[in-house]
Design an enzyme around this catalytic site. Sequence first.
Site, PDB file in Angstrom:
ATOM      1  N   ASN A  10       0.864  -1.182   0.000  1.00  0.00           N
ATOM      2  CA  ASN A  10       0.000   0.000   0.000  1.00  0.00           C
ATOM      3  C   ASN A  10       0.902   1.235   0.000  1.00  0.00           C
ATOM      4  OD1 ASN A  10      -1.828   2.023   0.529  1.00  0.00           O
ATOM      5  ND2 ASN A  10      -2.285   1.377   2.627  1.00  0.00           N
ATOM      6  N   TRP A  11       0.901   1.949  -1.120  1.00  0.00           N
ATOM      7  CA  TRP A  11       1.812   3.094  -1.245  1.00  0.00           C
ATOM      8  C   TRP A  11       1.249   4.369  -0.617  1.00  0.00           C
ATOM      9  CZ3 TRP A  11       3.760   2.478  -7.048  1.00  0.00           C
ATOM     10  CH2 TRP A  11       4.505   1.293  -7.144  1.00  0.00           C
ATOM     11  N   LYS A  12       0.030   4.310  -0.150  1.00  0.00           N
ATOM     12  CA  LYS A  12      -0.613   5.454   0.522  1.00  0.00           C
ATOM     13  C   LYS A  12      -0.447   6.744  -0.300  1.00  0.00           C
ATOM     14  CE  LYS A  12       0.263   3.161   4.862  1.00  0.00           C
ATOM     15  NZ  LYS A  12       0.194   3.217   6.295  1.00  0.00           N
ATOM     16  N   HIS A  96      -9.380   0.844   5.083  1.00  0.00           N
ATOM     17  CA  HIS A  96      -8.059   0.940   5.731  1.00  0.00           C
ATOM     18  C   HIS A  96      -8.197   1.766   7.009  1.00  0.00           C
ATOM     19  CE1 HIS A  96      -3.899   2.116   6.459  1.00  0.00           C
ATOM     20  NE2 HIS A  96      -3.578   1.015   5.803  1.00  0.00           N
ATOM     21  N   GLU A  98      -6.577   4.106   8.171  1.00  0.00           N
ATOM     22  CA  GLU A  98      -6.448   5.564   7.989  1.00  0.00           C
ATOM     23  C   GLU A  98      -7.747   6.167   7.459  1.00  0.00           C
ATOM     24  OE1 GLU A  98      -2.809   5.207   5.773  1.00  0.00           O
ATOM     25  OE2 GLU A  98      -1.867   4.491   7.613  1.00  0.00           O
ATOM     26  N   GLU A 168      -5.359  -5.715  10.412  1.00  0.00           N
ATOM     27  CA  GLU A 168      -4.316  -4.716  10.642  1.00  0.00           C
ATOM     28  C   GLU A 168      -4.544  -4.026  11.985  1.00  0.00           C
ATOM     29  OE1 GLU A 168      -2.353  -3.324   6.842  1.00  0.00           O
ATOM     30  OE2 GLU A 168      -4.206  -2.202   6.914  1.00  0.00           O
ATOM     31  N   GLY A 174       2.524   1.447  10.906  1.00  0.00           N
ATOM     32  CA  GLY A 174       3.460   2.556  10.807  1.00  0.00           C
ATOM     33  C   GLY A 174       4.161   2.876  12.119  1.00  0.00           C
ATOM     34  N   SER A 214       3.485  -2.993  10.237  1.00  0.00           N
ATOM     35  CA  SER A 214       4.944  -3.042  10.376  1.00  0.00           C
ATOM     36  C   SER A 214       5.550  -4.370   9.922  1.00  0.00           C
ATOM     37  CB  SER A 214       5.357  -2.701  11.805  1.00  0.00           C
ATOM     38  OG  SER A 214       4.931  -1.380  12.126  1.00  0.00           O
ATOM     39  N   GLY A 236       5.029   0.964   4.844  1.00  0.00           N
ATOM     40  CA  GLY A 236       6.374   1.546   4.737  1.00  0.00           C
ATOM     41  C   GLY A 236       7.381   0.713   3.963  1.00  0.00           C
TER      42      GLY A 236
HETATM   43  C1  PEP Z   1      -0.627  -0.318   6.027  1.00  0.00           C
HETATM   44  O1  PEP Z   1      -0.580   0.796   5.570  1.00  0.00           O
HETATM   45  O2  PEP Z   1      -1.603  -1.043   5.737  1.00  0.00           O
HETATM   46  C2  PEP Z   1       0.464  -0.774   6.893  1.00  0.00           C
HETATM   47  C3  PEP Z   1       0.357  -1.950   7.439  1.00  0.00           C
HETATM   48  O3  PEP Z   1       1.516   0.077   7.079  1.00  0.00           O
HETATM   49  P1  PEP Z   1       2.957  -0.309   7.738  1.00  0.00           P
HETATM   50  O4  PEP Z   1       3.417  -1.576   7.041  1.00  0.00           O
HETATM   51  O5  PEP Z   1       3.834   0.842   7.436  1.00  0.00           O
HETATM   52  O6  PEP Z   1       2.733  -0.532   9.182  1.00  0.00           O
END
Ligand code: PEP
Length: 251
Positions: A10-12, A96, A98, A168, A174, A214, A236
């Site tokens: 996921n490049w957000k 998601h 976010e 998640e 993050g 993460s 990330g």
């Molecule tokens: C995500 O954005 O879905 C995610 C899991 O981010 P990260 O891997 O940076 O924790």
Amino acid sequence: MSRRPLIAGNWKMHLTLDEAVQLAKAVATASAGCSDRDIMIAPAFTALAAVVAAVKETHILVAAQNVSWENQGAYTGEISPVMLKDLGINSVIIGHSERRHIFGENDAMINRRLRAALDADILPILCIGETLEEREAGATLTVLESQLRGGLEQVRKEQAARVVLAYEPVWAIGTGKTASKEQAQEVHAFLRQFLEGLYEKNIAETVRILYGGSVKPDNIDELMAQPDIDGVLVGGAALKAESFKRIICFR
Ligand code: PEP
């Protein structure tokens, strides 16, 4: 039952057009020998068309990061399923954390998006996860159950088999804090059992459940070794070709 692993990045809200195309090409090269797993990247809307073109001759899947529940109309800022299909996009991330926590999307909205994606034959990745507060209050499973019930409302059995779930934990996204492999496996097994109750055993065994939070080169192998972890959703570490390559090539 063996489920095909899915590794999704996921490049957000990152990367310019050129950067996105470059990274997409690097991911395609990195995953060249891995035909036994699905590899997906989710660029920002602005880079979708260019990334689809960049990975055209490869088996990389390109996903959007959200989708509207309407096909067209006065919905400023939204992108419809028809528009995604028009670009050659066949998968989408929905719900998601976010979107839920920064932009206030609730289960009802997420459910409408999910059903619109299914109706358009777009593969949805439905994200669910508890906050740290909820985990510490011992409410993890209740929260997940309610997000799952809400997210899958009115989704029929035949459609449910096409949904991908992503667990998640919000406290792990993050933050550098990963759920331990035991914590993740425990939740994934619970989710599968819950799906069996909601639908039937066959559906529960078909649905792929990804872990996200993460995920890094140094924890991917132990996570993927868990029986109910069918893949990962990576933030990330998906933004650097080297680290994503190591994640794609989990052992
Ligand atoms: C995500 O954005 O879905 C995610 C899991 O981010 P990260 O891997 O940076 O924790």
